[in-house]
Design an enzyme around this catalytic site. Structure first.
Site, PDB file in Angstrom:
ATOM      1  N   ILE A  12       0.841  -1.213   0.000  1.00  0.00           N
ATOM      2  CA  ILE A  12       0.000   0.000   0.000  1.00  0.00           C
ATOM      3  C   ILE A  12       0.875   1.262   0.000  1.00  0.00           C
ATOM      4  CG2 ILE A  12      -1.911   1.189   1.138  1.00  0.00           C
ATOM      5  CD1 ILE A  12      -2.590  -1.513   2.507  1.00  0.00           C
ATOM      6  N   ALA A  94       4.485   1.605   7.660  1.00  0.00           N
ATOM      7  CA  ALA A  94       5.378   0.482   7.999  1.00  0.00           C
ATOM      8  C   ALA A  94       4.776  -0.371   9.109  1.00  0.00           C
ATOM      9  CB  ALA A  94       6.740   1.015   8.423  1.00  0.00           C
ATOM     10  N   THR A 112       7.697  -3.849  15.796  1.00  0.00           N
ATOM     11  CA  THR A 112       7.540  -2.860  14.719  1.00  0.00           C
ATOM     12  C   THR A 112       6.270  -2.034  14.897  1.00  0.00           C
ATOM     13  OG1 THR A 112       8.861  -3.988  13.068  1.00  0.00           O
ATOM     14  CG2 THR A 112       7.070  -2.630  12.234  1.00  0.00           C
ATOM     15  N   THR A 137      -6.226  -0.453  10.436  1.00  0.00           N
ATOM     16  CA  THR A 137      -7.044  -1.507   9.847  1.00  0.00           C
ATOM     17  C   THR A 137      -8.363  -1.701  10.596  1.00  0.00           C
ATOM     18  OG1 THR A 137      -7.115  -3.922   9.618  1.00  0.00           O
ATOM     19  CG2 THR A 137      -5.601  -3.083  11.235  1.00  0.00           C
ATOM     20  N   ASP A 138      -9.371  -2.203   9.884  1.00  0.00           N
ATOM     21  CA  ASP A 138     -10.655  -2.528  10.526  1.00  0.00           C
ATOM     22  C   ASP A 138     -10.517  -3.691  11.504  1.00  0.00           C
ATOM     23  OD1 ASP A 138     -10.305  -4.598   8.679  1.00  0.00           O
ATOM     24  OD2 ASP A 138     -12.191  -4.267   7.611  1.00  0.00           O
ATOM     25  N   GLU A 139      -9.399  -4.443  11.395  1.00  0.00           N
ATOM     26  CA  GLU A 139      -9.264  -5.644  12.226  1.00  0.00           C
ATOM     27  C   GLU A 139      -9.161  -5.323  13.717  1.00  0.00           C
ATOM     28  OE1 GLU A 139      -6.796  -8.763  10.703  1.00  0.00           O
ATOM     29  OE2 GLU A 139      -6.933  -8.010   8.660  1.00  0.00           O
ATOM     30  N   TYR A 161      -1.613  -9.657  15.383  1.00  0.00           N
ATOM     31  CA  TYR A 161      -1.480  -8.547  14.424  1.00  0.00           C
ATOM     32  C   TYR A 161      -2.425  -7.404  14.792  1.00  0.00           C
ATOM     33  CZ  TYR A 161      -2.665  -5.806  10.261  1.00  0.00           C
ATOM     34  OH  TYR A 161      -2.956  -4.771   9.402  1.00  0.00           O
ATOM     35  N   LYS A 165      -1.743  -3.545  16.167  1.00  0.00           N
ATOM     36  CA  LYS A 165      -2.220  -2.352  15.456  1.00  0.00           C
ATOM     37  C   LYS A 165      -3.104  -1.506  16.386  1.00  0.00           C
ATOM     38  CE  LYS A 165      -1.760  -1.200  11.712  1.00  0.00           C
ATOM     39  NZ  LYS A 165      -0.715  -0.389  11.022  1.00  0.00           N
ATOM     40  N   ASN A 190     -10.061  -4.805   3.789  1.00  0.00           N
ATOM     41  CA  ASN A 190      -9.048  -5.592   3.065  1.00  0.00           C
ATOM     42  C   ASN A 190      -8.731  -4.984   1.700  1.00  0.00           C
ATOM     43  OD1 ASN A 190      -9.584  -7.444   5.164  1.00  0.00           O
ATOM     44  ND2 ASN A 190      -9.060  -9.147   3.807  1.00  0.00           N
ATOM     45  N   PRO A 216      -5.777 -23.036  -0.959  1.00  0.00           N
ATOM     46  CA  PRO A 216      -6.316 -23.498   0.324  1.00  0.00           C
ATOM     47  C   PRO A 216      -7.446 -22.598   0.809  1.00  0.00           C
ATOM     48  CG  PRO A 216      -4.278 -22.254   0.680  1.00  0.00           C
ATOM     49  CD  PRO A 216      -4.584 -22.166  -0.788  1.00  0.00           C
ATOM     50  N   TYR A 218      -9.871 -21.683   3.878  1.00  0.00           N
ATOM     51  CA  TYR A 218     -10.005 -21.861   5.326  1.00  0.00           C
ATOM     52  C   TYR A 218     -11.424 -22.276   5.724  1.00  0.00           C
ATOM     53  CZ  TYR A 218      -5.615 -19.617   6.843  1.00  0.00           C
ATOM     54  OH  TYR A 218      -4.326 -19.308   7.103  1.00  0.00           O
ATOM     55  N   GLY A 286      -8.650 -18.519  15.780  1.00  0.00           N
ATOM     56  CA  GLY A 286      -9.243 -17.223  16.159  1.00  0.00           C
ATOM     57  C   GLY A 286      -9.761 -16.426  14.979  1.00  0.00           C
ATOM     58  N   HIS A 287     -10.141 -17.103  13.902  1.00  0.00           N
ATOM     59  CA  HIS A 287     -10.509 -16.430  12.648  1.00  0.00           C
ATOM     60  C   HIS A 287     -11.729 -15.526  12.829  1.00  0.00           C
ATOM     61  CE1 HIS A 287     -10.529 -17.195   7.998  1.00  0.00           C
ATOM     62  NE2 HIS A 287     -10.231 -15.949   8.322  1.00  0.00           N
TER      63      HIS A 287
HETATM   64  P1  NAD Z   1       3.257  -4.800   3.517  1.00  0.00           P
HETATM   65  O1  NAD Z   1       3.667  -5.926   4.395  1.00  0.00           O
HETATM   66  O2  NAD Z   1       3.108  -5.028   2.057  1.00  0.00           O
HETATM   67  O3  NAD Z   1       4.273  -3.581   3.678  1.00  0.00           O
HETATM   68  C1  NAD Z   1       4.871  -3.237   4.909  1.00  0.00           C
HETATM   69  C2  NAD Z   1       6.127  -2.451   4.596  1.00  0.00           C
HETATM   70  O4  NAD Z   1       6.686  -2.017   5.864  1.00  0.00           O
HETATM   71  C3  NAD Z   1       7.218  -3.265   3.890  1.00  0.00           C
HETATM   72  O5  NAD Z   1       7.776  -2.507   2.843  1.00  0.00           O
HETATM   73  C4  NAD Z   1       8.244  -3.531   4.983  1.00  0.00           C
HETATM   74  O6  NAD Z   1       9.563  -3.646   4.493  1.00  0.00           O
HETATM   75  C5  NAD Z   1       8.079  -2.292   5.854  1.00  0.00           C
HETATM   76  N1  NAD Z   1       8.507  -2.511   7.247  1.00  0.00           N
HETATM   77  C6  NAD Z   1       8.148  -3.551   8.048  1.00  0.00           C
HETATM   78  N2  NAD Z   1       8.764  -3.423   9.241  1.00  0.00           N
HETATM   79  C7  NAD Z   1       9.498  -2.276   9.192  1.00  0.00           C
HETATM   80  C8  NAD Z   1      10.340  -1.599  10.120  1.00  0.00           C
HETATM   81  N3  NAD Z   1      10.558  -2.092  11.347  1.00  0.00           N
HETATM   82  N4  NAD Z   1      10.930  -0.441   9.738  1.00  0.00           N
HETATM   83  C9  NAD Z   1      10.715   0.063   8.492  1.00  0.00           C
HETATM   84  N5  NAD Z   1       9.950  -0.540   7.565  1.00  0.00           N
HETATM   85  C10 NAD Z   1       9.335  -1.692   7.922  1.00  0.00           C
HETATM   86  O7  NAD Z   1       1.913  -4.254   4.160  1.00  0.00           O
HETATM   87  P2  NAD Z   1       0.701  -3.467   3.491  1.00  0.00           P
HETATM   88  O8  NAD Z   1      -0.356  -4.433   3.161  1.00  0.00           O
HETATM   89  O9  NAD Z   1       1.234  -2.550   2.477  1.00  0.00           O
HETATM   90  O10 NAD Z   1       0.182  -2.634   4.761  1.00  0.00           O
HETATM   91  C11 NAD Z   1       0.633  -1.302   4.995  1.00  0.00           C
HETATM   92  C12 NAD Z   1      -0.122  -0.731   6.181  1.00  0.00           C
HETATM   93  O11 NAD Z   1      -1.520  -0.719   5.900  1.00  0.00           O
HETATM   94  C13 NAD Z   1       0.041  -1.520   7.471  1.00  0.00           C
HETATM   95  O12 NAD Z   1       0.177  -0.607   8.529  1.00  0.00           O
HETATM   96  C14 NAD Z   1      -1.235  -2.316   7.590  1.00  0.00           C
HETATM   97  O13 NAD Z   1      -1.554  -2.567   8.940  1.00  0.00           O
HETATM   98  C15 NAD Z   1      -2.226  -1.357   6.949  1.00  0.00           C
HETATM   99  N6  NAD Z   1      -3.416  -1.988   6.347  1.00  0.00           N
HETATM  100  C16 NAD Z   1      -3.292  -2.994   5.443  1.00  0.00           C
HETATM  101  C17 NAD Z   1      -4.425  -3.550   4.844  1.00  0.00           C
HETATM  102  C18 NAD Z   1      -4.326  -4.637   3.810  1.00  0.00           C
HETATM  103  O14 NAD Z   1      -5.355  -5.163   3.375  1.00  0.00           O
HETATM  104  N7  NAD Z   1      -3.144  -4.998   3.330  1.00  0.00           N
HETATM  105  C19 NAD Z   1      -5.695  -3.080   5.200  1.00  0.00           C
HETATM  106  C20 NAD Z   1      -5.791  -2.044   6.139  1.00  0.00           C
HETATM  107  C21 NAD Z   1      -4.647  -1.495   6.696  1.00  0.00           C
END
Ligand code: NAD
Length: 338
Positions: A12, A94, A112, A137-139, A161, A165, A190, A216, A218, A286-287
């Protein structure tokens, strides 16, 4: 405006960086809202490049003179202090982001997601950063049987997770309430789209099917998720960055709820294969059964509406994975994902 994007090499975050640097004209069209012209003078990406971070995600903007990439950890206070200085806005993506990984080992999630967020917040406070956009996130709400969550709903996260968050969300809001920092929060459903690491359900299923393999499913496949194209998520974040009210939470969602079984059916169809490719597996521990966000606040206050309907979005996404084997094949091989 100088913008620091943490996690900008992930799924994202990289979409956000591509959008910031290419502007709304580079975005796919549609009936919904378009991203505001944020016109940054500089964009710094701070990313550790964990397994899910990938510089290839930024290849199309690599040569933009406004982009600077720093490989580093948001938990490193000295580095974070140095990088945060001189930025007007931080957009914080991140995170460790995969629920299944958090079930197998929660430590990196707490480090992190919680400690890293606090390290960034402290640096932003010290340097008087103009605005801190915390992406969540909505989670964090847990699971809801009927109706939809509004922004004031109590947090009740169920996975390590989502618990980490939720911790980071509360920390971010506490810096607004305690220190008066300009913090805004987004919570999204999502996401799917190009450049998503192929362990998450849509790219995992699509790439397995394109490779002639199985997928797979779930439990009973009845878990319900709201799906939003990553571009629409980033448009929502940009609106919140530009005109969200300090100290407020904004939901960003797509309004397209599907059971995992329905989603699987659509992906099988898009890949031109049948249900013989689906292997039922034991349910995730825990799904959460159902997620559902009420998005009326962001729609009414900031004029947000998603622009990419699921049918078009999934078709284009499947095509992207068909066309970009060179992007995902090495990632799957390296991560041992199947
Ligand atoms: P992703 O795993 O694709 O990207 C995470 C990025 O953070 C990676 O580039 C990783 O290298 C970097 N990172 C991880 N730990 C780090 C650290 N300690 N220092 C610096 N960089 C670090 O995740 P994503 O799906 O792009 O999600 C991005 C954000 O959006 C997250 O905060 C996630 O909680 C939130 N989010 C995701 C979704 C989804 O559906 N994917 C939905 C809602 C919110």
């Amino acid at each position: 405006m100088r913008i620091l994007v943490t996690g900008g090499a992930g799924f994202i975050g990289s979409e956000y960086v591509r959008m910031l640097l290419s502007g709304p004209s580079g975005a796919p069209g549609g009936a919904g809202s378009t991203a505001p012209q944020l016109a940054p003078s500089a964009v710094t990406v701070l990313d550790k490049l964990t397994y899910s971070g990938n510089l290839e995600n930024l290849a199309v903007v690599r040569d933009d003179p406004r982009l600077r990439f720093v490989q580093g950890d948001i938990c490193d206070p000295a580095l974070v202090d140095e990088i945060v200085a001189g930025h007007d806005v931080i957009v914080h993506f991140a995170a460790e982001s995969h629920v299944d990984r958090s079930i197998n080992g929660a430590a990196p999630f707490v480090t992190t997601n919680v400690l890293g967020t606090q390290t960034l917040l402290d640096a932003a406070l010290r340097h008087g950063t103009g605005r801190f956009v915390h992406v969540s996130t909505d989670e964090v709400y847990g699971s809801i049987e009927e109706g939809s969550w509004t922004e004031g709903w109590p947090l009740s996260p169920n996975s390590p997770y989502s618990a980490s968050k939720a911790g980071s969300d509360l920390l971010a809001l506490s810096y607004h309430r305690t220190h008066g920092m300009d913090v805004v929060l987004t919570r999204c459903s999502n996401n799917y789209g190009p450049y998503q690491f192929p362990e998450k359900v849509i790219p995992l299923f699509v790439t397995n099917l394109l490779d002639g393999g199985t997928v797979p499913l779930y439990g009973d496949g009845g878990n319900i998720r709201d799906w939003l194209h990553v571009h629409d998520h980033c448009v929502g974040i940009a609106l919140v960055q530009e005109k969200g009210r300090a100290g407020e939470v904004y939901h960003i969602g797509g309004g397209t709820e599907l059971t995992n079984k329905e989603l699987t059916g659509r992906l099988l169809e898009a890949c031109g294969v049948g249900w013989d490719r689906v292997v039922p597996v034991a349910d995730r521990k825990g799904h959460d059964r159902r997620y559902s966000l009420d998005i009326s606040k962001i729609s009414e206050e900031l004029g947000y509406a998603p622009s990419i309907d699921l049918e078009r979005g999934l078709t284009e996404t499947v095509q992207w994975y068909r066309d970009n084997r060179a992007w995902w094949e090495p990632l799957k091989a390296r991560a041992g994902v199947a």
